[in-house]
Each structure stands twice: as C-alpha cells, then as structure tokens.
Scaffold this active site. Structure first.
Site, short mmCIF file in Angstrom:
data_model
loop_
_atom_site.label_atom_id
_atom_site.label_comp_id
_atom_site.label_asym_id
_atom_site.label_seq_id
_atom_site.Cartn_x
_atom_site.Cartn_y
_atom_site.Cartn_z
N ARG A 128 71.61 145.69 -5.78
CA ARG A 128 72.41 145.32 -6.96
C ARG A 128 73.60 146.26 -7.12
O ARG A 128 74.68 145.88 -7.52
CB ARG A 128 71.54 145.33 -8.22
CG ARG A 128 72.31 145.20 -9.52
CD ARG A 128 71.45 144.76 -10.70
NE ARG A 128 70.25 145.53 -10.83
CZ ARG A 128 70.16 146.77 -11.34
NH1 ARG A 128 71.25 147.37 -11.79
NH2 ARG A 128 69.02 147.40 -11.41
N TYR A 186 90.77 126.79 -18.43
CA TYR A 186 89.57 126.11 -17.91
C TYR A 186 88.52 126.00 -19.04
O TYR A 186 88.28 126.98 -19.77
CB TYR A 186 89.03 126.92 -16.73
CG TYR A 186 87.68 126.47 -16.25
CD1 TYR A 186 87.50 125.19 -15.73
CD2 TYR A 186 86.57 127.31 -16.34
CE1 TYR A 186 86.25 124.77 -15.32
CE2 TYR A 186 85.33 126.90 -15.92
CZ TYR A 186 85.17 125.62 -15.40
OH TYR A 186 83.94 125.21 -15.00
N ASP A 236 93.64 134.64 -14.37
CA ASP A 236 92.73 133.79 -13.60
C ASP A 236 93.59 133.17 -12.49
O ASP A 236 94.40 132.28 -12.73
CB ASP A 236 92.12 132.71 -14.51
CG ASP A 236 91.14 131.81 -13.77
OD1 ASP A 236 91.24 131.71 -12.53
OD2 ASP A 236 90.31 131.17 -14.43
N LYS A 260 86.39 128.16 -5.18
CA LYS A 260 87.51 127.27 -4.86
C LYS A 260 88.19 127.70 -3.55
O LYS A 260 87.59 127.60 -2.50
CB LYS A 260 88.49 127.25 -6.04
CG LYS A 260 87.82 127.01 -7.41
CD LYS A 260 87.17 125.66 -7.48
CE LYS A 260 86.59 125.31 -8.84
NZ LYS A 260 85.62 126.23 -9.43
N1 PLP Z 1 88.48 129.38 -13.64
C1 PLP Z 1 88.99 128.23 -13.22
C2 PLP Z 1 90.45 128.00 -13.27
C3 PLP Z 1 88.14 127.22 -12.73
O1 PLP Z 1 88.66 126.05 -12.31
C4 PLP Z 1 86.74 127.46 -12.70
C5 PLP Z 1 85.79 126.42 -12.22
O2 PLP Z 1 86.14 125.29 -12.03
C6 PLP Z 1 86.25 128.68 -13.17
C7 PLP Z 1 87.15 129.63 -13.62
C8 PLP Z 1 84.77 128.98 -13.18
O3 PLP Z 1 84.31 129.24 -11.90
P1 PLP Z 1 82.81 128.97 -11.37
O4 PLP Z 1 82.59 127.50 -11.44
O5 PLP Z 1 82.81 129.53 -10.00
O6 PLP Z 1 81.90 129.70 -12.31
#
Ligand code: PLP
Length: 390
Positions: A50, A102, A175, A200
């Site tokens: 961890r 998001y 982000d 992604k």
């Molecule tokens: N940020 C963005 C712009 C996203 O599109 C997503 C998921 O679609 C996330 C954060 C969250 O990521 P995760 O699904 O890997 O937890």
C-alpha cells in the site's frame, strides 16, 4: 530452505521466488504485498504494497515526467484521485469549480464531501474573471479546473486562472482526463496539481479503471503520498502495468485519434442534419485561439447536437456499426454517448438543461480506426436519421 522441510512449507518457499531479473525491458509486475527485510536494521526501498510498489513506482514516475511534475500518486480510479486531492483541504473549505464538470466530480463534492467534510462549492464559468473574484471566500482553498469540459468541450484559460489563484494563495487542480499530457500540460501553465482518470487516454485500451494525481512541487507531492498511504485507495500492480503499457503508445494513439477527430468535426460541421458541432479545434469554435495557445490539438472528442428529437435519434445512436454505445471515452475503439441519459443521468432535467445538455446532444470519442470508415458509419446513420425524420 532446508531440504527436509514439509511439503506444505516447500510449496510456499521452493525455488527462487524472491529474485527477479533486473535487466527486463519492461518493469516486472510485482504483486508482492510485503517485501523482505534482510535484518532488523535493513530499510529496503519497499516494505508494504500500500505504501509503495515497484510497478506502481515505474508508472508514477513515468506519468510525473510526462506531466512535467515533481511526483505522482496512482489511485484506484479517477474518482479516488479526485478524493485524494480533496483530502488536501482542511474541514469546511470552499472550492471554486468549473461549471459543467464531470458528473461524478459534482456528486463527490456536492453529495459526499459537502456532508462529511463541510466542503462547499461554487460552480462558475472560470473564464468570467468577475464571477471568479466574486465567488472567492476567506475559506476558498482550491480552484478545480476541467478543460475541456465533458461533453460540451468548453475550455478554461488555465494561465489566467492560475495567476488569480496564486495572487490569493489558492491551490489549483486541472482534471486533464480529456487531453492527456500529450495534448495539454497544465503544470507548465502554473497549475499545482493535475488529475487524470487513467481509465481513458492513459490506459487507452478500455481495459482498466485507474486515476492519478501529479503534483508540481515537492511539498504537495509529499502530502499526496501521505494521504494515499493513509486512505489506501492505491492502484494495484496489474493495473499500473496496463497504464504504463498504455503510456508507451500515448503519442501515436493521440496523434491519430486527434487527427481523425479533426476530420470528423469538419465533416459534421457541414452536415445538414447537424445543429451544432462542439470541437475546439475548429476555427469556428469560440475558444479556438485559446485552444491553439494551451492545447496541441482540438483533442479526440467531438460533441454535436442533431436536428432531431429523441425518438428519431435513437436508431442513429443504436445502429452504428463501428461506434459502440458506451459510457466511457479515450479507448482505441470509437464510442458514442448520449450524455442526457448516460454520463449525466444523475443530474435532474433542469440541471442538465442549465448546463446545455439537451436530449439531442451526442458525444463521440474518436478511436484509431480508419477515418474514412468512421465517416461512412456516420453517413449511414444520417441516412437512417433522414428516413426517421421524413
Ligand atoms: N474526470 C473526468 C473528466 C471523467 O470523464 C471521469 C470518468 O468518466 C472521471 C473524472 C472519473 O474517472 P473514473 O471513472 O476513472 O473514476
């Protein structure tokens, strides 16, 4: 190990399990939860999985370098990465957030941290400097920037926001999921933290869930590592391996995917059944100049509004033969998403309409297929749409 040990001891200790080759081209997937100390005084690089793991370290150091940051922590998902960033903030902090972030980020801040940590948030257009100044409070600790936003691909001028934040001693986090470090490097524009859903473009093959936070400076990195160790939402070694493997082809994937997307955006912008195309790489996009300044290309996501109602649109969405109907983006395969009923389903109708997510909006994540085949697939879909609308 003694030769005469019992079989139940042998099955555990036989062979040379603790030695692995040190001249492999690719870092080994090290799954060991604990690492052996040679003596009581020994302090090896790794003690417990961890806290640190060699495969995770290889991935973290790679992404930190690509983002031009000091260090990175790999987390179990993008949301775990966002939660790690929020854990930097003291109780009862206020954050200023780009409107239209998001949905999961909104939910975490609003529904969870709002209740458990007293977090409050103002959702504004970060390009509106007056609104930014007006929303600042004494307890504002973080500005959360998502650029481009999902799914309307609005950009935030990162440099301007970080200048404002620095002047007021407020942390900034971008982000960077929609861009990857190939397309945008926010730390070079003055940002303190970069967060990714590695599920992604970083993974890139729709085969892992992961997240990562990169810190620009040493102190923030040390704090992130301490939080990651304390909450333990770390990325496992198999997924770190996949993410690291994904990174190796990021450059070629992004180049092709973004080039495909630019061609598809141009095709869509001339189509009579398309009401509007959202793609910052198009010269007609209101923020095209900003796109040229802070991004390498317009990205690999294209959103559009169709001139059709929900019923007429359904066959268009469901019957494409290459684009797959899916919630995610950033994979090698092209995907189509109906934001209203899929990625943003957790918002109320009013909330969706307020941020521009109408029923005729579609988000395309463009993959690595041949662009002519993708356009032919869309063309066939438009033919079905024309018939449905007639
Ligand atoms: N940020 C963005 C712009 C996203 O599109 C997503 C998921 O679609 C996330 C954060 C969250 O990521 P995760 O699904 O890997 O937890």
């Amino acid at each position: 190990m003694k030769q005469n040990n019992n079989f139940s001891t042998q099955v555990i200790h036989a062979g040379e399990q603790s030695t692995y080759a040190d001249n492999t081209i690719f870092p080994a997937i090290v799954t060991s939860s604990s690492f052996i100390k040679r003596s009581l005084d020994d302090s090896p690089d790794y003690a417990y999985g961890r806290v640190g793991n060699p495969t995770r370290h290889a991935y973290e150091t790679s992404i930190a370098r690509l983002e031009n940051g000091h260090g990175a922590v790999a987390c179990a998902s993008g949301m775990a990465a966002t939660a790690t960033v929020l854990d930097l903030l003291p109780k009862d902090s206020h954050v200023i957030v780009m409107a239209g972030v998001y949905g999961g980020t909104f939910r975490l801040m609003q529904d969870y941290r709002g209740k458990t940590s007293g977090l409050s948030a103002s959702y504004i257009d970060l390009n509106d400097l007056e609104a930014l100044a007006a929303s600042r409070q004494d307890n504002t600790r973080l500005i959360w920037i998502e650029t481009p936003t999902n799914p309307l691909l609005q950009l935030v001028d990162i440099q301007r926001v970080t200048d404002f934040a620095r002047a007021h001693g407020i942390l900034t986090c971008v982000d960077n999921t929609f861009c990857s470090p190939w397309n945008q490097r926010p730390i070079e524009l003055g940002v303190d933290l970069v967060m990714h859903s590695a599920s992604k473009y970083i993974g890139g093959h729709s085969d892992l869930i992961g997240g990562v936070v990169v810190a620009a400076g040493e102190q923030l990195f040390a704090r992130l590592r301490a939080i990651s160790m304390a909450i333990g939402a770390v990325q496992g070694p198999f997924d770190c391996y996949l993410a690291l493997r994904g990174l190796k082809t990021l450059d070629v994937r992004m180049e092709r995917q973004c080039s495909n997307a630019a061609q598809i955006a141009r095709y869509l912008s001339q189509h009579p059944l398309v009401e509007e195309v959202y793609y910052p790489g198009l010269e007609s996009h209101a923020q095209h100049e900003l796109c040229k300044r802070q991004m390498r290309t317009g990205g690999a996501v294209v959103s559009l509004k169709l001139k059709a109602d929900r019923q007429a649109m359904t066959p268009f969405i469901e019957q494409l033969s290459i684009f797959v109907l899916a919630d995610s983006l950033g994979g090698v395969e092209s995907m189509i998403n109906h934001s209203y009923s899929m990625s943003h389903n957790s918002l109320s109708h009013e909330q969706k309409i307020n941020i521009g997510i109408s029923e005729n909006l579609i988000r395309l994540s463009i993959g690595l297929e041949h662009v002519d085949d993708l356009i032919a697939d869309l063309d066939a879909g438009f033919e079905r749409l024309r018939t449905a609308c007639a």
